[in-house]
Motif scaffolding. Structure first.
Motif, mmCIF file in Angstrom:
data_model
loop_
_atom_site.group_PDB
_atom_site.id
_atom_site.type_symbol
_atom_site.label_atom_id
_atom_site.label_comp_id
_atom_site.label_asym_id
_atom_site.label_seq_id
_atom_site.Cartn_x
_atom_site.Cartn_y
_atom_site.Cartn_z
ATOM 1 N N ARG A 62 0.839 -1.178 0.000
ATOM 2 C CA ARG A 62 0.000 0.000 0.000
ATOM 3 C C ARG A 62 0.875 1.229 0.000
ATOM 4 N NH1 ARG A 62 -4.205 -0.447 4.786
ATOM 5 N NH2 ARG A 62 -2.297 -0.900 5.906
ATOM 6 N N THR A 63 0.450 2.247 -0.696
ATOM 7 C CA THR A 63 1.249 3.464 -0.734
ATOM 8 C C THR A 63 1.321 4.080 0.663
ATOM 9 O OG1 THR A 63 0.710 3.810 -3.033
ATOM 10 C CG2 THR A 63 1.474 5.738 -1.818
ATOM 11 N N PHE A 64 0.169 4.140 1.354
ATOM 12 C CA PHE A 64 0.171 4.670 2.729
ATOM 13 C C PHE A 64 -0.457 3.653 3.661
ATOM 14 C CE2 PHE A 64 -0.126 8.513 0.029
ATOM 15 C CZ PHE A 64 1.135 9.016 0.316
ATOM 16 N N VAL A 65 0.108 3.561 4.847
ATOM 17 C CA VAL A 65 -0.396 2.591 5.803
ATOM 18 C C VAL A 65 -1.725 3.065 6.391
ATOM 19 C CG1 VAL A 65 0.840 3.538 7.808
ATOM 20 C CG2 VAL A 65 0.371 1.087 7.701
ATOM 21 N N ASN A 66 -1.969 4.361 6.322
ATOM 22 C CA ASN A 66 -3.177 4.898 7.000
ATOM 23 C C ASN A 66 -4.128 5.602 6.049
ATOM 24 O OD1 ASN A 66 -1.504 7.004 6.425
ATOM 25 N ND2 ASN A 66 -1.917 8.133 8.314
ATOM 26 N N SER A 67 -3.953 5.363 4.752
ATOM 27 C CA SER A 67 -4.809 6.108 3.812
ATOM 28 C C SER A 67 -4.823 5.378 2.468
ATOM 29 C CB SER A 67 -4.259 7.525 3.634
ATOM 30 O OG SER A 67 -4.704 8.082 2.414
ATOM 31 N N CYS A 104 4.686 3.972 5.175
ATOM 32 C CA CYS A 104 4.575 5.405 4.985
ATOM 33 C C CYS A 104 3.233 5.873 5.535
ATOM 34 C CB CYS A 104 4.685 5.763 3.510
ATOM 35 S SG CYS A 104 4.738 7.537 3.280
ATOM 36 N N ALA A 105 3.261 6.898 6.362
ATOM 37 C CA ALA A 105 2.029 7.461 6.890
ATOM 38 C C ALA A 105 1.781 8.802 6.223
ATOM 39 C CB ALA A 105 2.150 7.646 8.404
ATOM 40 N N LEU A 106 0.522 9.078 5.909
ATOM 41 C CA LEU A 106 0.146 10.370 5.352
ATOM 42 C C LEU A 106 -0.499 11.159 6.479
ATOM 43 C CD1 LEU A 106 0.024 11.924 2.645
ATOM 44 C CD2 LEU A 106 -2.278 10.994 2.319
ATOM 45 N N LEU A 107 0.200 12.156 6.971
ATOM 46 C CA LEU A 107 -0.293 12.893 8.143
ATOM 47 C C LEU A 107 -0.409 14.365 7.769
ATOM 48 C CD1 LEU A 107 1.858 11.210 10.942
ATOM 49 C CD2 LEU A 107 -0.536 10.782 10.406
ATOM 50 N N GLN A 143 4.162 13.255 4.042
ATOM 51 C CA GLN A 143 4.488 11.825 4.006
ATOM 52 C C GLN A 143 5.613 11.536 4.987
ATOM 53 O OE1 GLN A 143 5.090 10.132 0.155
ATOM 54 N NE2 GLN A 143 3.378 11.243 -0.781
ATOM 55 N N PRO A 195 -2.349 8.888 15.632
ATOM 56 C CA PRO A 195 -2.162 7.449 15.523
ATOM 57 C C PRO A 195 -1.921 7.072 14.056
ATOM 58 C CG PRO A 195 -4.484 7.940 15.735
ATOM 59 C CD PRO A 195 -3.753 9.263 15.830
ATOM 60 N N VAL A 196 -1.099 6.070 13.851
ATOM 61 C CA VAL A 196 -0.751 5.722 12.471
ATOM 62 C C VAL A 196 -1.230 4.321 12.084
ATOM 63 C CG1 VAL A 196 1.185 5.214 10.957
ATOM 64 C CG2 VAL A 196 1.185 7.307 12.284
#
Ligand code: SRM
Ligand SMILES: Cc1cc2nc3c(=O)[nH]c(=O)nc-3n(C[C@H](O)[C@H](O)[C@H](O)COP(=O)(O)OP(=O)(O)OC[C@H]3O[C@@H](n4cnc5c(N)ncnc54)[C@H](O)[C@@H]3O)c2cc1C
Ligand code: SF4
Ligand code: FES
Lengths: 854, 135
Positions: free
Chosen positions: A811-816, B48-51, B55, B34-35
């Motif tokens: 997945r590109t982002f773990v949360n989105s 990778c988290a989008l916050l 990124q 939270p991630v």
């Protein structure tokens, strides 16, 4: 100050070396009062004649050059090419060029070399009759070779055999015709000559000894017919004369300088001719009634003459050792000192192995204390040691035969350690470099063989001394406390080869275990992918299970090739490049759906670019559903087996190359290796699949398949070498199994088969022995290891899309579920391409960007 | 020749138009967010988290240590650092960019090959099995 006009005639190997020596003594020529003019008859500056034959294997004239750019563009030095000296007028110290120009000299140095001797056979002037001396000669041979099917070399000496190899490499049926009863009369004795002959004949070159050519006439089946004195004859399309050389002393003869009994300008120990203003050096000189046909004595003369002209009255030439070691057509041949045992009372000790085709002879002094000479054929590993023993008069061991007998059960032979050599021992005879000079250079900071070469010039000519020079380097570094390692990285004190062994023998199945048992720290981006590759080669577990995924390079991790913007490409396997219309439509449909850029690759398949991480599983699910498998374009593994259309369609094909290529590609797909592996299969000798540029090349013959190995395109192209001929399919596959597994076992990290081969001690002969003759007794083991890998193959993408844990990782982002907005495409020629930085900026400002080619 | 025309239909741009404006609330300063569950990050890998449009690459080391740095690799211009191999150099934990293999220190974001391109680091914490990042 009066300028001394120094003229050098000939810009060959020795003439050029003379100028180098002169500059080493007088870096500023005008300040030293010297005005030097070099006159060369050839159209190019000095080049490496010793390696002339490599011209045929692709080394360009530029690469052969010995002259660094700009070398002759310095004050006080002038090089004139295409400038042949026609005569010398000693009365008034002038010389005349062929175009009539007259030049004056104060000192003259003749470095005119020699010319190939052509026996006065009627018909020798015919078309496609050549000699072998200059680049122009080789160009002419190449042109003749292209319109010939067969070739004859007249003369079975050193050069003749080298020339025969060149003809054979051009694909000609090759013969060597020799007047004497054996090959290389000057260097080897009867026993060595016999083994040498057999080896050469095994390589497909026919040898005819005791043949005296009487005339050359029109042939019935080929361009020429060579008629011999005994009435027999041989037909051939081209002929190369290599019947010895003659000193080019014609200028000297015409101006009445003394000339030796066998030709050559007579010189004294200072390289001065009978005229004190004229020196002669190199192959045109005769010292003590000897003419030297090797470059090392010439270099020595260049050094002496340069010194003497500069006033060094004690510089003296003292003769030269004519020991030689060569690799002729892959056959090692060496002759040291008194090889023929002509010294009074000399004793000899001979070892012959007709099975392995090895012949070795020692010539020992009457008191059995010193080595006088030696002959080695088929295996010249001891050359360096024996030469040093002979040159330095080192006392022979009690059982001198041990020096040439094969060591029992492969144990390393107690060679002559470099420590035993005196400092004065000349290790590089080409460049007259002693052990002491090498040690001094290491003390001054040379750390690698490359640095040592540029500091001392040792090893830069024939290369024969490199093993010894390397030993000295390593011994000296060790003495200085500098560690010499081939360690993979800071985490493992082992080479890749050692790690492979540890993994296989220790049954190690995870990186954690490997690190725990044999390494330190956490690992890094060097050792992790290497470990992953070794684990896969050995056990072939799924490369993306939890333990292994984290070891993989990004490409393997996401089973795709990362591109400059962080997106990936997808390359489905198209074995041998054979693809059905349905498959083409499926690829087209999928590419269109995901808006991917499509391109035909250099490997006969289709690359789909522009997928983000989260799109990869979606795209691959559709590809797998359409029947495709992973193409492993991302892996250090088998890439493609390129094929030509072969006998099925092609009017020249002799075997079904496509079928063979498909079977090979399917057999080895997924195999992890130190670097990528590429195959090619051609249906006939026209070689449309370019198999000889591949790691494994297969070319159909009337009787089966020829197997070539270790070719390379890419950064440093290398022609593959013929490993075996006319194999049936089962044998072909077995030999490839062994070859690949042996490579996987022993290669370094990221070493293609070509570099691996270039570094393989023992070269092609060794490889042949291991693969074809199973000399290490490993054949069955290697085959079994390959069988395991082949039997446990599974398509990585098929497994991945069925593995929920893995899909979560893609997945590109773990949360989105968003996409990476830094990946921006514009359209060009009807497809997407990554936007440039400037285009992206506009996009981010909210201005949509459309790029179209007008 | 390449011609750019503007304005154009949104469909002509193949990538999504940027959805979020970089740095959601700079004035408010970084906030803890939270991630993912800690199991979502396999040991010795990253995600990778989008916050807030930014990124951030979050790594979990085999010893349990957590690190967060910017995902953007200034040396290649691509957002890829979460996909690099994690390891150590001279004992210092690093990630190697998958594009040109620049190494960035996980602790302070410094780039070993190019000191001019350090990365921002972010605070990370594990709370009840959930990874939190301050960004
Ligand atoms: C796609 C392709 C170019 C194309 O559009 O045609 C290609 C693309 C890349 N090549 Fe290649 N090579 C491609 C055919 C070749 C060929 C031609 C061939 O195979 O006949 C060669 C020369 C033959 C050879 O390898 O001997 C070739 C010699 C290289 C080399 C130099 C290898 C060497 O030993 O010198 C590299 C660099 C390396 O591997 O270290 C390389 C590396 C690469 C990489 C992996 C560079 C990278 O890391 O990004 C490119 C991957 C792009 C991608 O996403 O797929 N590529 N590359 C070709 C894919 C063939 C395929 O279907 O798998
Ligand atoms: C194929 C091949 C392989 C060899 N392999 C080895 C080897 O493995 N080991 C080894 O030690 N030796 C080898 N040799 C021999 C080595 O190349 C020679 O010993 C070396 O080149 C001699 O150098 P030189 O300068 O005396 O002669 P050359 O290199 O021949 O140079 C003489 C130059 O003078 C020029 N010249 C001649 N007359 C005139 C004139 N009147 N005016 C102007 N210019 C003139 C010529 O055109 C030529 O360029 C090999 C030779 C060949 C051909
Ligand atoms: S030649 Fe260079 S630019 Fe072209 S595909 Fe191969 S690696 Fe990429
Ligand atoms: S002996 Fe020929 S290069 Fe050293």
């Amino acid at each position: 100050m009066h300028q001394q006009r120094l003229v050098v005639v000939g810009n060959g190997m020795v003439g050029h070396r003379f100028v180098q020596e002169l500059l080493a003594l007088h870096p500023d020529l005008p300040a030293a009062g010297l005005a030097v003019t070099v006159l060369g008859e050839e159209p190019r500056p000095a080049y490496d004649r010793v390696h002339l034959s490599s011209f045929f294997s692709g080394t360009s004239a530029d690469e052969l050059s010995l002259v660094e750019p700009g070398f002759y563009q310095r004050p006080g030095l002038r090089l004139r090419l295409n400038a042949r000296v026609a005569s010398i007028e000693r009365r008034n110290n002038t010389l005349q060029l062929a175009d009539g120009e007259v030049l004056a000299y104060d000192k003259l140095v003749l470095a005119t070399g020699s010319y190939p001797f052509v026996p006065p056979v009627p018909g020798r002037e015919r078309d496609a009759c050549h000699v072998y001396r200059t680049i122009e000669d080789l160009e002419a041979m190449q042109a003749s070779g292209a319109r010939s099917a067969s070739g004859v070399v007249v003369g079975g000496g050193l050069l003749g055999l080298e020339c025969a190899k060149a003809l054979r490499d051009m694909g000609l049926r090759t013969h060597v015709v020799e007047f004497a009863p054996r090959l290389m009369v000057a260097q080897v004795d009867d026993g060595g000559g016999r083994i040498l002959r057999r080896k050469i004949e095994d390589l497909g070159v026919q040898v005819h000894t005791e043949r005296n050519t009487a005339e050359i006439t029109d042939g019935a089946t080929a361009r020429h017919r060579m008629v011999f004195a005994d009435g027999s004859w041989l037909e051939t399309d081209m002929i190369v004369f290599s019947a010895g050389i003659r000193a080019r002393d014609e200028l000297a003869r015409r101006c009445l300088l003394a000339v030796g009994p066998r030709g050559g300008v007579v010189i004294d120990d200072h390289c001065r001719s009978s005229d004190a203003d004229i020196y002669a050096i190199g192959e045109c000189a005769s010292w003590n009634e000897q003419v030297f046909g090797l470059v090392a004595p010439g270099y020595d003369m260049a050094r002496v003459a340069a010194r003497h002209i500069g006033g060094g009255a004690d510089a003296a030439f003292a003769g030269a050792d004519m020991s030689t070691k060569l690799k002729l057509m892959g056959v090692d041949v060496a002759s040291i000192g008194d090889a023929q045992g002509r010294t009074r009372g000399a004793l000899s000790c001979v070892f012959t192995d007709e099975i392995k085709q090895i012949y070795k002879k020692l010539v020992v002094s009457a008191d059995r204390k010193r080595l006088l000479g030696a002959v080695l054929v088929g295996d010249a590993a001891e050359y360096g040691t024996l030469l040093q023993m002979m040159l330095n008069g080192i006392a022979l061991p009690e059982a001198p035969e041990q020096l040439i007998l094969p060591a029992a059960d492969g144990a390393a032979k107690a060679g002559l350690g470099v420590d035993a050599l005196p400092d004065g021992a000349v290790l590089c005879s080409c460049n007259n470099v002693s052990k002491g000079q090498l040690c001094a250079a290491v003390a001054d900071g040379a750390r690698t063989i490359g640095e040592l070469k540029s500091a001392t010039r040792a090893g830069t000519s024939c290369g024969g001394c490199v093993p010894l020079v390397t030993q000295v380097l390593n011994a000296e570094l060790k003495r200085q406390g500098v560690e010499v390692t081939n360690h993979l990285c800071e985490h493992f004190p082992h080479s890749r080869q050692e790690l492979y062994h540890l993994v296989r023998v220790g049954g190690i199945r995870s990186f954690a275990e490997l690190l725990h048992r044999h390494g330190t720290g956490r690992g890094c981006d060097i050792c992790k992918p290497v470990a992953a590759s070794i684990l896969a080669s050995c056990w072939n577990d799924f490369i993306l299970n939890q333990d292994q995924a984290r070891l993989q390079d990004s490409n393997d991790y996401f089973l795709g090739n990362i591109q400059k913007d962080g997106s990936y490409s997808a390359v489905p396997r198209v074995a041998a490049g054979e693809i059905t219309p349905e498959q083409l439509i499926a690829i087209g449909r999928i590419a269109k759906k995901y808006d991917l850029y499509t391109k035909i690759t250099g490997g006969q398949r289709i690359d789909l670019f522009g997928a983000q991480v989260h799109q990869l599983p979606l795209i691959w699910r559709e590809l797998v559903d359409a029947g495709f498998e992973s193409g492993h374009a991302y892996g250090k593994s088998l890439r493609t087996v390129k094929s030509c259309v072969g006998s099925t369609w092609c009017r020249y094909g002799v075997q079904d190359s496509v079928g063979m290529a498909i079977r090979l590609e399917n057999r080895y797909k997924g195999l992890r290796s130190p670097h990528k592996i590429k195959f090619g299969v051609s249906g006939c000798t026209r070689e449309c699949a370019e198999a000889q540029g591949k790691d494994v090349g297969v070319i159909a013959t009337e009787r089966g398949w020829n197997l070539y190995v270790c070719g390379n395109g890419g950064m440093k192209p290398r022609h593959a070498e013929l490993l075996a001929s006319d194999l049936d399919e089962a044998t072909l596959v077995r030999m490839i199994d062994r070859f690949l597994m042996f490579y996987i076992r022993t290669a370094d990290r990221l070493q293609r088969t070509s570099t691996w081969r270039d570094n393989l001690e023992g070269g092609l002969d060794y490889l042949k022995a291991v693969i074809l003759e199973d000399s290490l007794g490993l054949g069955a083991e290697l085959e079994a290891e390959m069988a395991h890998v082949v039997g446990s193959y599974a398509c990585e993408w098929k497994k991945a899309i069925e593995d929920p844990a893995l899909l979560r990782r893609m997945r590109t982002f773990v949360n989105s579920d968003a996409a990476d907005d830094n990946i921006v495409f514009v359209r060009e020629r009807g497809q997407i391409r990554p936007a440039t930085a400037a285009e992206k900026l506009q996009c981010f400002k909210g201005i949509a960007v459309v790029a179209e080619t007008a | 020749m390449t011609v750019m025309t503007a304005p154009a239909p949104a469909a002509a741009v193949a990538a999504p138009i940027p959805t979020a404006v970089p740095a959601a609330s700079p004035a408010a300063g970084p906030v803890w967010q939270p991630v993912c569950a800690v199991e979502d990050i396999w040991p010795d890998t990253g995600v990778c988290a989008l916050l807030g449009g930014r990124q951030i690459a979050v790594f979990r080391l085999a010893d349990g240590g957590l690190h967060a740095i910017d995902n953007h690799d200034p040396n290649s211009g691509a957002n890829v650092l979460w996909r690099g191999i994690v390891g150590d150099l001279g004992g210092e934990p690093v990630v190697a960019s998958p594009i040109y293999k620049h190494h960035y220190r996980l602790r302070d974001g410094g780039c070993i090959e190019n000191p001019d391109t350090p990365l921002a680091t972010h605070a990370v914490e594990l709370r009840d099995g959930i990874v939190w990042v301050e960004a």
